[in-house]
Design a protein around this motif. Structure first.
Motif, mmCIF file in Angstrom:
data_model
loop_
_atom_site.group_PDB
_atom_site.id
_atom_site.type_symbol
_atom_site.label_atom_id
_atom_site.label_comp_id
_atom_site.label_asym_id
_atom_site.label_seq_id
_atom_site.Cartn_x
_atom_site.Cartn_y
_atom_site.Cartn_z
ATOM 1 N N UNK A 1 -7.590 -10.478 14.636
ATOM 2 C CA UNK A 1 -8.161 -9.838 13.499
ATOM 3 C C UNK A 1 -7.384 -8.609 13.225
ATOM 4 N N UNK A 2 -6.747 -7.913 14.068
ATOM 5 C CA UNK A 2 -5.788 -6.646 13.821
ATOM 6 C C UNK A 2 -4.636 -7.211 12.980
ATOM 7 N N UNK A 3 -4.018 -8.236 13.504
ATOM 8 C CA UNK A 3 -2.800 -8.808 12.874
ATOM 9 C C UNK A 3 -3.239 -9.456 11.272
ATOM 10 N N UNK A 4 -4.528 -9.985 11.304
ATOM 11 C CA UNK A 4 -4.883 -10.364 9.859
ATOM 12 C C UNK A 4 -4.980 -9.236 9.004
ATOM 13 N N UNK A 5 -5.634 -8.099 9.525
ATOM 14 C CA UNK A 5 -5.880 -6.774 8.656
ATOM 15 C C UNK A 5 -4.611 -6.206 8.400
ATOM 16 N N UNK A 6 -3.476 -5.971 9.362
ATOM 17 C CA UNK A 6 -2.217 -5.284 8.942
ATOM 18 C C UNK A 6 -1.712 -6.417 7.978
ATOM 19 N N UNK A 7 -1.605 -7.658 8.017
ATOM 20 C CA UNK A 7 -0.802 -8.281 7.140
ATOM 21 C C UNK A 7 -1.249 -8.319 5.707
ATOM 22 N N UNK A 8 -2.467 -8.327 5.577
ATOM 23 C CA UNK A 8 -3.306 -8.388 4.330
ATOM 24 C C UNK A 8 -3.173 -7.102 3.624
ATOM 25 N N UNK A 9 -3.372 -5.976 4.643
ATOM 26 C CA UNK A 9 -3.186 -4.717 4.210
ATOM 27 C C UNK A 9 -1.684 -4.332 3.602
ATOM 28 N N UNK A 10 -0.762 -4.720 4.235
ATOM 29 C CA UNK A 10 0.596 -4.514 3.898
ATOM 30 C C UNK A 10 0.880 -5.595 2.610
ATOM 31 N N UNK A 11 0.637 -6.427 2.377
ATOM 32 C CA UNK A 11 0.629 -7.282 1.225
ATOM 33 C C UNK A 11 -0.036 -6.507 -0.022
ATOM 34 N N UNK A 12 -1.263 -5.913 0.185
ATOM 35 C CA UNK A 12 -1.854 -5.497 -0.948
ATOM 36 C C UNK A 12 -1.381 -3.985 -1.146
ATOM 37 N N UNK A 13 -0.820 -3.340 -0.111
ATOM 38 C CA UNK A 13 -0.205 -2.096 -0.220
ATOM 39 C C UNK A 13 1.067 -2.025 -0.994
ATOM 40 N N UNK A 14 1.863 -3.329 -0.886
ATOM 41 C CA UNK A 14 3.152 -3.537 -1.442
ATOM 42 C C UNK A 14 2.730 -3.718 -3.057
ATOM 43 N N UNK A 15 1.669 -4.423 -3.393
ATOM 44 C CA UNK A 15 1.475 -4.763 -4.684
ATOM 45 C C UNK A 15 0.807 -3.591 -5.321
ATOM 46 N N UNK A 16 0.317 -2.594 -4.892
ATOM 47 C CA UNK A 16 -0.294 -1.625 -5.447
ATOM 48 C C UNK A 16 0.792 -0.635 -5.567
ATOM 49 N N UNK A 17 1.648 -0.455 -4.729
ATOM 50 C CA UNK A 17 2.708 0.407 -5.086
ATOM 51 C C UNK A 17 3.616 -0.062 -6.450
ATOM 52 N N UNK A 18 3.952 -1.350 -6.140
ATOM 53 C CA UNK A 18 4.501 -1.934 -7.352
ATOM 54 C C UNK A 18 3.828 -1.522 -8.811
ATOM 55 N N UNK A 19 2.559 -1.904 -8.722
ATOM 56 C CA UNK A 19 1.750 -1.652 -10.025
ATOM 57 C C UNK A 19 1.760 -0.103 -10.451
ATOM 58 N N UNK A 20 1.707 0.916 -9.478
ATOM 59 C CA UNK A 20 1.946 1.937 -9.673
ATOM 60 C C UNK A 20 3.022 2.531 -10.393
ATOM 61 N N UNK A 21 4.171 2.043 -9.877
ATOM 62 C CA UNK A 21 5.463 2.088 -10.106
ATOM 63 C C UNK A 21 5.622 1.894 -11.815
ATOM 64 N N UNK A 22 5.047 0.534 -12.180
ATOM 65 C CA UNK A 22 5.222 0.059 -13.523
ATOM 66 C C UNK A 22 4.321 0.867 -14.503
ATOM 67 N N UNK A 23 3.101 1.291 -13.996
ATOM 68 C CA UNK A 23 2.143 2.148 -14.504
ATOM 69 C C UNK A 23 2.981 3.547 -14.927
ATOM 70 N N UNK A 24 3.544 4.086 -13.831
ATOM 71 C CA UNK A 24 4.097 5.384 -14.140
ATOM 72 C C UNK A 24 5.341 5.214 -15.290
ATOM 73 N N UNK A 25 6.147 4.059 -15.215
ATOM 74 C CA UNK A 25 7.308 4.065 -15.980
ATOM 75 C C UNK A 25 6.900 3.434 -17.646
ATOM 76 N N UNK A 26 5.636 3.249 -17.560
ATOM 77 C CA UNK A 26 5.035 2.811 -18.934
ATOM 78 C C UNK A 26 5.049 1.627 -19.276
#
Length: 115
Positions: free
Chosen positions: A84-109
């Motif tokens: 369960x911890x491996x599942x949580x870490x891998x899914x959290x990592x993927x979601x974190x990378x996607x959210x950071x990319x979305x925030x970068x695109x939003x910040x750059x307009x």
């Protein structure tokens, strides 16, 4: 032998009926626009030298990224890895990378539709 000739005659009659209905229902009006291939997002009748919208391209790429993310995440949620911890870490990592990319695109307009 009579059954053979009867079946061939029946098949020929059905074929003729199909051929006649096709010829009757077929529209004979052909225009330049109907005969031209359809390209998504482009008018076939407009100038070929018209510049391509890079904003449209960026939104399409964003859609593809999230589409691929769904294809990665869905098996993780349905199977749930053995640890369960491996599942949580891998899914959290993927979601974190996607959210950071979305925030970068939003910040750059990049997400604002400009004219």
């Amino acid at each position: 032998m009579k059954i053979f000739y009867t079946s061939i005659t029946l098949m020929m009659m059905i074929f003729i009926v199909f051929l006649l209905t096709t010829m009757i229902s077929k529209k004979s009006k052909m225009s330049r626009e109907k005969n031209s291939p359809f390209e998504c997002g482009f008018s076939a009748m407009s100038s070929a030298r018209k510049p391509f919208s890079t904003h449209f391209f960026l939104i399409a790429i964003l859609f593809l990224v999230f589409d691929i993310e769904i294809s990665i995440m869905l098996p993780m949620f349905s199977i749930k890895m053995s640890n369960l911890t491996e599942w949580f870490i891998s899914s959290s990592t993927i979601i974190f990378i996607l959210i950071m990319g979305l925030m970068h695109e939003w910040k750059n307009g990049m997400l604002e539709w400009s004219k």
